[in-house]
Design a protein around this motif. Structure first.
Motif, PDB file in Angstrom:
ATOM      1  N   LYS A   1       0.972  -1.242   0.001  1.00  0.00           N
ATOM      2  CA  LYS A   1      -0.077   0.010   0.146  1.00  0.00           C
ATOM      3  C   LYS A   1       0.740   1.271   0.039  1.00  0.00           C
ATOM      4  CE  LYS A   1      -3.691   2.309   2.488  1.00  0.00           C
ATOM      5  NZ  LYS A   1      -4.714   2.202   3.978  1.00  0.00           N
ATOM      6  N   CYS A   2       0.344   2.182  -0.979  1.00  0.00           N
ATOM      7  CA  CYS A   2       1.381   3.329  -0.853  1.00  0.00           C
ATOM      8  C   CYS A   2       0.709   4.339   0.201  1.00  0.00           C
ATOM      9  CB  CYS A   2       0.999   4.084  -2.527  1.00  0.00           C
ATOM     10  SG  CYS A   2       1.636   5.834  -2.417  1.00  0.00           S
ATOM     11  N   ASN A   3       1.658   4.724   1.147  1.00  0.00           N
ATOM     12  CA  ASN A   3       1.173   5.797   2.117  1.00  0.00           C
ATOM     13  C   ASN A   3       1.623   6.982   2.111  1.00  0.00           C
ATOM     14  OD1 ASN A   3      -0.123   3.458   3.658  1.00  0.00           O
ATOM     15  ND2 ASN A   3       1.833   2.847   4.766  1.00  0.00           N
ATOM     16  N   GLY A   4       2.701   7.249   0.908  1.00  0.00           N
ATOM     17  CA  GLY A   4       3.286   8.518   0.865  1.00  0.00           C
ATOM     18  C   GLY A   4       2.494   9.256  -0.169  1.00  0.00           C
ATOM     19  N   GLY A   5       1.571   8.747  -0.803  1.00  0.00           N
ATOM     20  CA  GLY A   5       0.893   9.621  -1.929  1.00  0.00           C
ATOM     21  C   GLY A   5       1.888   9.282  -3.396  1.00  0.00           C
ATOM     22  N   TYR A   6       1.118   9.877  -4.183  1.00  0.00           N
ATOM     23  CA  TYR A   6       1.583   9.515  -5.627  1.00  0.00           C
ATOM     24  C   TYR A   6       2.266  10.981  -6.240  1.00  0.00           C
ATOM     25  CZ  TYR A   6      -0.032   4.969  -5.888  1.00  0.00           C
ATOM     26  OH  TYR A   6      -0.245   3.558  -5.408  1.00  0.00           O
ATOM     27  N   LYS A   7       3.328  11.023  -7.012  1.00  0.00           N
ATOM     28  CA  LYS A   7       4.018  12.185  -7.747  1.00  0.00           C
ATOM     29  C   LYS A   7       4.327  11.841  -9.047  1.00  0.00           C
ATOM     30  CE  LYS A   7       7.806  15.557  -7.240  1.00  0.00           C
ATOM     31  NZ  LYS A   7       8.972  15.815  -6.251  1.00  0.00           N
ATOM     32  N   TRP A   8       4.087  12.676 -10.067  1.00  0.00           N
ATOM     33  CA  TRP A   8       4.783  12.534 -11.446  1.00  0.00           C
ATOM     34  C   TRP A   8       6.142  12.620 -11.891  1.00  0.00           C
ATOM     35  CZ3 TRP A   8       1.756  10.395 -15.271  1.00  0.00           C
ATOM     36  CH2 TRP A   8       0.096  10.411 -14.955  1.00  0.00           C
ATOM     37  N   GLU A   9       6.545  11.542 -12.215  1.00  0.00           N
ATOM     38  CA  GLU A   9       8.035  11.375 -12.271  1.00  0.00           C
ATOM     39  C   GLU A   9       8.329  10.766 -13.729  1.00  0.00           C
ATOM     40  OE1 GLU A   9      10.125   9.399  -9.083  1.00  0.00           O
ATOM     41  OE2 GLU A   9       9.410  10.772  -7.497  1.00  0.00           O
ATOM     42  N   GLU A  10       9.427  11.121 -14.102  1.00  0.00           N
ATOM     43  CA  GLU A  10      10.205  10.491 -15.469  1.00  0.00           C
ATOM     44  C   GLU A  10      10.713   9.154 -15.181  1.00  0.00           C
ATOM     45  OE1 GLU A  10      11.797  12.239 -19.812  1.00  0.00           O
ATOM     46  OE2 GLU A  10      12.693  12.982 -17.759  1.00  0.00           O
ATOM     47  N   VAL A  11      10.301   8.178 -15.670  1.00  0.00           N
ATOM     48  CA  VAL A  11      11.255   6.886 -15.263  1.00  0.00           C
ATOM     49  C   VAL A  11      11.455   6.050 -16.579  1.00  0.00           C
ATOM     50  CG1 VAL A  11       9.858   6.790 -13.010  1.00  0.00           C
ATOM     51  CG2 VAL A  11       8.831   5.610 -15.183  1.00  0.00           C
ATOM     52  N   GLU A  12      12.280   5.278 -16.403  1.00  0.00           N
ATOM     53  CA  GLU A  12      12.932   4.544 -17.679  1.00  0.00           C
ATOM     54  C   GLU A  12      12.333   3.165 -17.349  1.00  0.00           C
ATOM     55  OE1 GLU A  12      17.120   2.476 -18.073  1.00  0.00           O
ATOM     56  OE2 GLU A  12      17.254   4.544 -19.125  1.00  0.00           O
ATOM     57  N   VAL A  13      11.672   3.047 -18.823  1.00  0.00           N
ATOM     58  CA  VAL A  13      10.890   1.535 -18.860  1.00  0.00           C
ATOM     59  C   VAL A  13      11.729   0.634 -20.087  1.00  0.00           C
ATOM     60  CG1 VAL A  13       8.598   0.608 -19.599  1.00  0.00           C
ATOM     61  CG2 VAL A  13       8.740   2.823 -18.427  1.00  0.00           C
ATOM     62  N   SER A  14      11.957  -0.559 -19.639  1.00  0.00           N
ATOM     63  CA  SER A  14      12.481  -1.380 -20.722  1.00  0.00           C
ATOM     64  C   SER A  14      11.967  -2.785 -20.922  1.00  0.00           C
ATOM     65  CB  SER A  14      14.116  -1.307 -20.298  1.00  0.00           C
ATOM     66  OG  SER A  14      14.172  -2.199 -19.008  1.00  0.00           O
ATOM     67  N   ASP A  15      12.128  -3.470 -22.066  1.00  0.00           N
ATOM     68  CA  ASP A  15      11.656  -4.625 -21.878  1.00  0.00           C
ATOM     69  C   ASP A  15      12.391  -5.349 -22.986  1.00  0.00           C
ATOM     70  OD1 ASP A  15       9.990  -6.927 -21.363  1.00  0.00           O
ATOM     71  OD2 ASP A  15       8.579  -6.296 -23.257  1.00  0.00           O
ATOM     72  N   SER A  16      12.557  -6.692 -23.081  1.00  0.00           N
ATOM     73  CA  SER A  16      13.381  -7.425 -24.139  1.00  0.00           C
ATOM     74  C   SER A  16      12.387  -8.474 -25.024  1.00  0.00           C
ATOM     75  CB  SER A  16      14.349  -8.165 -23.559  1.00  0.00           C
ATOM     76  OG  SER A  16      15.305  -7.349 -22.721  1.00  0.00           O
ATOM     77  N   VAL A  17      12.821  -8.699 -26.194  1.00  0.00           N
ATOM     78  CA  VAL A  17      12.025  -9.679 -27.019  1.00  0.00           C
ATOM     79  C   VAL A  17      13.115 -10.345 -27.757  1.00  0.00           C
ATOM     80  CG1 VAL A  17      12.003  -7.890 -28.666  1.00  0.00           C
ATOM     81  CG2 VAL A  17      10.135  -9.559 -28.750  1.00  0.00           C
ATOM     82  N   GLN A  18      12.736 -11.471 -28.054  1.00  0.00           N
ATOM     83  CA  GLN A  18      13.612 -12.415 -29.023  1.00  0.00           C
ATOM     84  C   GLN A  18      13.243 -12.071 -30.604  1.00  0.00           C
ATOM     85  OE1 GLN A  18      15.896 -14.718 -28.019  1.00  0.00           O
ATOM     86  NE2 GLN A  18      15.591 -13.595 -26.177  1.00  0.00           N
ATOM     87  N   ALA A  19      14.321 -11.661 -31.229  1.00  0.00           N
ATOM     88  CA  ALA A  19      14.099 -11.227 -32.469  1.00  0.00           C
ATOM     89  C   ALA A  19      14.828 -12.318 -33.526  1.00  0.00           C
ATOM     90  CB  ALA A  19      15.069 -10.014 -32.816  1.00  0.00           C
ATOM     91  N   ASN A  20      14.328 -12.351 -34.682  1.00  0.00           N
ATOM     92  CA  ASN A  20      14.744 -13.469 -35.591  1.00  0.00           C
ATOM     93  C   ASN A  20      14.771 -12.641 -37.033  1.00  0.00           C
ATOM     94  OD1 ASN A  20      15.503 -15.815 -36.816  1.00  0.00           O
ATOM     95  ND2 ASN A  20      13.575 -16.782 -36.778  1.00  0.00           N
ATOM     96  N   ASN A  21      15.566 -11.560 -37.179  1.00  0.00           N
ATOM     97  CA  ASN A  21      15.551 -11.186 -38.603  1.00  0.00           C
ATOM     98  C   ASN A  21      16.966 -10.751 -38.780  1.00  0.00           C
ATOM     99  OD1 ASN A  21      16.021  -8.444 -37.592  1.00  0.00           O
ATOM    100  ND2 ASN A  21      13.682  -8.294 -36.851  1.00  0.00           N
ATOM    101  N   THR A  22      17.059 -10.087 -39.993  1.00  0.00           N
ATOM    102  CA  THR A  22      18.332  -9.460 -40.253  1.00  0.00           C
ATOM    103  C   THR A  22      18.488  -7.995 -40.752  1.00  0.00           C
ATOM    104  OG1 THR A  22      18.004 -10.559 -42.580  1.00  0.00           O
ATOM    105  CG2 THR A  22      19.290 -11.925 -41.302  1.00  0.00           C
ATOM    106  N   CYS A  23      17.443  -7.389 -40.122  1.00  0.00           N
ATOM    107  CA  CYS A  23      17.580  -5.895 -40.269  1.00  0.00           C
ATOM    108  C   CYS A  23      18.586  -5.240 -39.469  1.00  0.00           C
ATOM    109  CB  CYS A  23      16.362  -5.295 -39.496  1.00  0.00           C
ATOM    110  SG  CYS A  23      14.714  -6.242 -40.434  1.00  0.00           S
ATOM    111  N   VAL A  24      19.208  -4.035 -39.979  1.00  0.00           N
ATOM    112  CA  VAL A  24      20.308  -3.447 -39.443  1.00  0.00           C
ATOM    113  C   VAL A  24      20.224  -1.760 -39.543  1.00  0.00           C
ATOM    114  CG1 VAL A  24      22.193  -5.231 -39.757  1.00  0.00           C
ATOM    115  CG2 VAL A  24      21.664  -3.284 -41.392  1.00  0.00           C
TER     116      VAL A  24
END
Length: 437
Positions: A219-242
């Motif tokens: 539970k969030c007790n301290g309240g919320y604040k808008w912030e800039e955050v980094e989001v990342s995710d990975s995926v398996q690729a199967n192509n030859t694009c460069v």
């Protein structure tokens, strides 16, 4: 006082001078005709015409041009001399010019002989065709027009039944670009990665971030604040694009390797933070070859896809011609050194749109700016750049005009017929690199 007898030699001298000047003018015209005829004959020889046919056609060509001059010249037929085992051609013609004033003193004509010759001054030519296959090429029949024009250019550069002493002296490479470039079989060699790989996408976004959680973290007790955050995710690729190369070697022809790899295709994040591998056109590059059938197959397979990363097309056209990339290409496709004697390299860069897609950091420039830097570097090596802006907007014309070796090397066709004419003129110009006279 000048006597009547003294006037005669004066008139004789003046008459000879005037007739000599007329004859010299006529000789200059005939010289231009014979020079042109030699080029005409050399092209016919390159296209595989037998010597007897070349001789007949050259004489007909010269007679037609002489008739157009509407002169009183009397000329013999053109005598051609062929050198066995070469494409060398020499031509001679003997002409007589009737006199005017000199005729009064017994000289009825002035004779002169004109000679010219051709030889293949550049023994080997390497050409890279660079095709824009972005999505806009799929409209208004533009892709079909491009295929027709490219086939005709290949026919000019590699005529059927050519009697070139060594057909391998003309080699052509092809590459197409859209959002990226498909490296095909050469993906690992240029990126250092496997075709099947993990691609990670990262982005920053604004989120409401809890400023303090309870002990259980539920539970969030301290309240919320808008912030800039980094989001990342990975995926398996199967192509030859460069993508483009990043860093100090971004605008060089340095061979790919540690610290000099090209970037693989990468991935994008959707609105939910899930990664998906980027994609590109399915056609890989065709390294330098003298096999006309391979070139025709490549042209037949062209299809449209997505955006226009023109700077990547320029880079790959360069890589296909760069001797520093010899380790990447097959044995029969290794480019000649830039300073190879009696050799020339040319690039034909085509687009129908704006250069509008890039992945490198903004400090490296957008696609337009990166293309400018690439073209500057390419031209510094001595490679001749021809450009074709096919129904392109002004930005597309601007970058191709910048990249062209000169204004005479830039073409702006607005329909299919003009596109074919542009490619034909370019191909003929490249063929003429092999003829000196």
């Amino acid at each position: 006082m000048i006597t009547a007898l003294s006037i005669i030699p004066i008139l004789s001298i003046v008459g000879v001078a005037i007739d000599a000047q007329v004859t010299m003018t006529q000789k200059s015209k005939v010289q231009s005709i014979i020079d042109s005829a030699v080029i005409f004959g050399s092209r016919a020889m390159q296209a595989g015409s037998p010597r007897t046919e070349v001789a007949t056609d050259v004489n007909a060509y010269v007679r037609a041009l002489l008739r157009e001059q509407s002169t009183s010249l009397s000329c013999t037929g053109v005598t051609l001399e062929f050198t066995d085992g070469t494409q060398d051609l020499d031509a001679n013609i003997f002409c007589s010019q009737p006199t005017t004033l000199s005729n009064l003193f017994g000289q009825t004509k002035m004779d002169f002989r004109v000679s010219s010759g051709s030889t293949y001054g550049i023994g080997k030519v390497e050409i890279a065709f660079i095709f824009d296959v972005s999505g806009s090429m799929g409209s208004s029949g533009k892709m079909g027009d491009l295929k027709d024009a490219a086939r005709e250019a290949v026919d000019t550069l590699m005529p059927d039944n050519s009697n070139l002493a060594n057909p391998d002296d003309v080699r052509i490479a092809m590459v197409s670009y859209d959002t990226m470039v498909n490296a095909g079989d050469y993906f690992t060699a240029v990126t250092g990665k496997n075709k099947k790989r993990t691609e990670t996408a990262t982005k920053t976004e604004w989120q409401q971030v809890c400023q303090g959680w309870n002990r259980k973290g539920t539970k969030c007790n301290g309240g919320y604040k808008w912030e800039e955050v980094e989001v990342s995710d990975s995926v398996q690729a199967n192509n030859t694009c460069v993508q483009e190369r990043i860093g100090d070697e971004a605008f060089t022809d340095a061979a790919p390797g540690a610290g000099q790899w090209l970037e693989s295709g990468g991935a994008d994040l959707n609105r939910y933070g899930n990664a998906s591998a980027r994609s590109c056109n399915s056609i890989g590059p065709l390294p330098l070859t003298s096999r006309k059938s391979d070139l025709e197959d490549y042209i037949d397979d062209l299809n449209d896809y997505s955006s226009t990363a023109g700077h990547m097309g320029v880079a790959w056209g360069w890589y296909l011609l760069a001797p520093t990339w010899s380790s990447v290409w097959p044995a029969g496709s290794k480019p000649l050194p830039y300073d190879e004697p009696d050799a020339a390299k040319a690039m034909i860069l085509m687009t129908d749109g704006e250069f509008n897609k890039a992945f490198a950091p903004s400090s490296q420039g957008n696609s337009f700016e990166q293309a400018q830097k690439q073209c500057d570097a390419v031209k510094a090596t001595g490679i001749v750049i021809y450009t074709v802006a096919f129904k392109a907007p002004q930005q597309g014309k601007d970058i191709l005009n910048y990249c062209a070796t000169s204004a005479a090397h830039a073409f702006n066709p607005e329909n299919g017929q003009e596109l074919t004419e542009a490619y034909s003129l370019i191909a003929q110009s490249i063929s003429d690199l092999r003829i000196t006279y």
